[in-house]
Design a protein around this motif. Sequence first.
Motif, PDB file in Angstrom:
ATOM      1  N   LEU A  61      13.009 -30.523   7.125  1.00 35.00           N
ATOM      2  CA  LEU A  61      14.089 -31.388   6.844  1.00 35.00           C
ATOM      3  C   LEU A  61      13.430 -32.862   5.970  1.00 35.00           C
ATOM      4  N   LYS A  62      12.360 -33.292   6.428  1.00 39.65           N
ATOM      5  CA  LYS A  62      11.629 -34.175   5.744  1.00 39.65           C
ATOM      6  C   LYS A  62      11.481 -33.857   4.493  1.00 39.65           C
ATOM      7  N   LEU A  63      10.983 -32.785   4.300  1.00 40.00           N
ATOM      8  CA  LEU A  63      10.245 -32.456   2.890  1.00 40.00           C
ATOM      9  C   LEU A  63      11.427 -32.295   1.882  1.00 40.00           C
ATOM     10  N   ASN A  66      16.081 -36.220  -0.565  1.00 45.53           N
ATOM     11  CA  ASN A  66      16.338 -36.578  -1.772  1.00 45.53           C
ATOM     12  C   ASN A  66      16.943 -35.495  -2.400  1.00 45.53           C
ATOM     13  N   ASN A  67      17.280 -34.283  -2.000  1.00 44.28           N
ATOM     14  CA  ASN A  67      17.750 -33.071  -2.756  1.00 44.28           C
ATOM     15  C   ASN A  67      19.348 -33.248  -2.647  1.00 44.28           C
ATOM     16  N   GLU A  68      19.883 -33.137  -3.793  1.00 44.06           N
ATOM     17  CA  GLU A  68      21.380 -33.566  -3.775  1.00 44.06           C
ATOM     18  C   GLU A  68      22.293 -32.405  -2.982  1.00 44.06           C
ATOM     19  N   HIS A  69      21.595 -31.230  -2.627  1.00 48.93           N
ATOM     20  CA  HIS A  69      22.489 -30.418  -2.006  1.00 48.93           C
ATOM     21  C   HIS A  69      22.177 -30.320  -0.273  1.00 48.93           C
ATOM     22  N   PHE A  73      17.736 -36.379   6.003  1.00 43.90           N
ATOM     23  CA  PHE A  73      17.120 -36.551   7.154  1.00 43.90           C
ATOM     24  C   PHE A  73      16.308 -37.655   7.451  1.00 43.90           C
ATOM     25  N   ILE A  74      16.552 -38.442   8.408  1.00 44.61           N
ATOM     26  CA  ILE A  74      16.191 -40.222   8.591  1.00 44.61           C
ATOM     27  C   ILE A  74      15.045 -39.776   9.515  1.00 44.61           C
ATOM     28  N   LYS A  75      15.069 -39.559  10.887  1.00 44.53           N
ATOM     29  CA  LYS A  75      14.128 -39.218  11.960  1.00 44.53           C
ATOM     30  C   LYS A  75      14.414 -38.088  12.848  1.00 44.53           C
TER      31      LYS A  75
END
Length: 87
Positions: A61-63, A66-69, A73-75
Amino acid sequence: MGKLIDDYVLNEEIGAGAFGKVFRAYNIKNNQVVAIKVIPKEMFRNTPKLEDCIQNEMEVLKLANNNEHIINFIKGFKSPHNFYMVY
């Protein structure tokens, strides 16, 4: 006031699934409204590899941030009883 976990105050439950519940919450440091998935560790008592799966999911999720879809994931963090995933 809701339950304080890390830097977040958990408020009302907004969803639930097979692995846990999702709560509306806010960050006490910056007032950012977030969703937090709470996954009880007791679910993994008989299947310890599932804990590794949760850790792997957080890394993926970290990777994907910034995917628009995909929601950002914050932390992720854990307590003695739960895993927490902040979105």
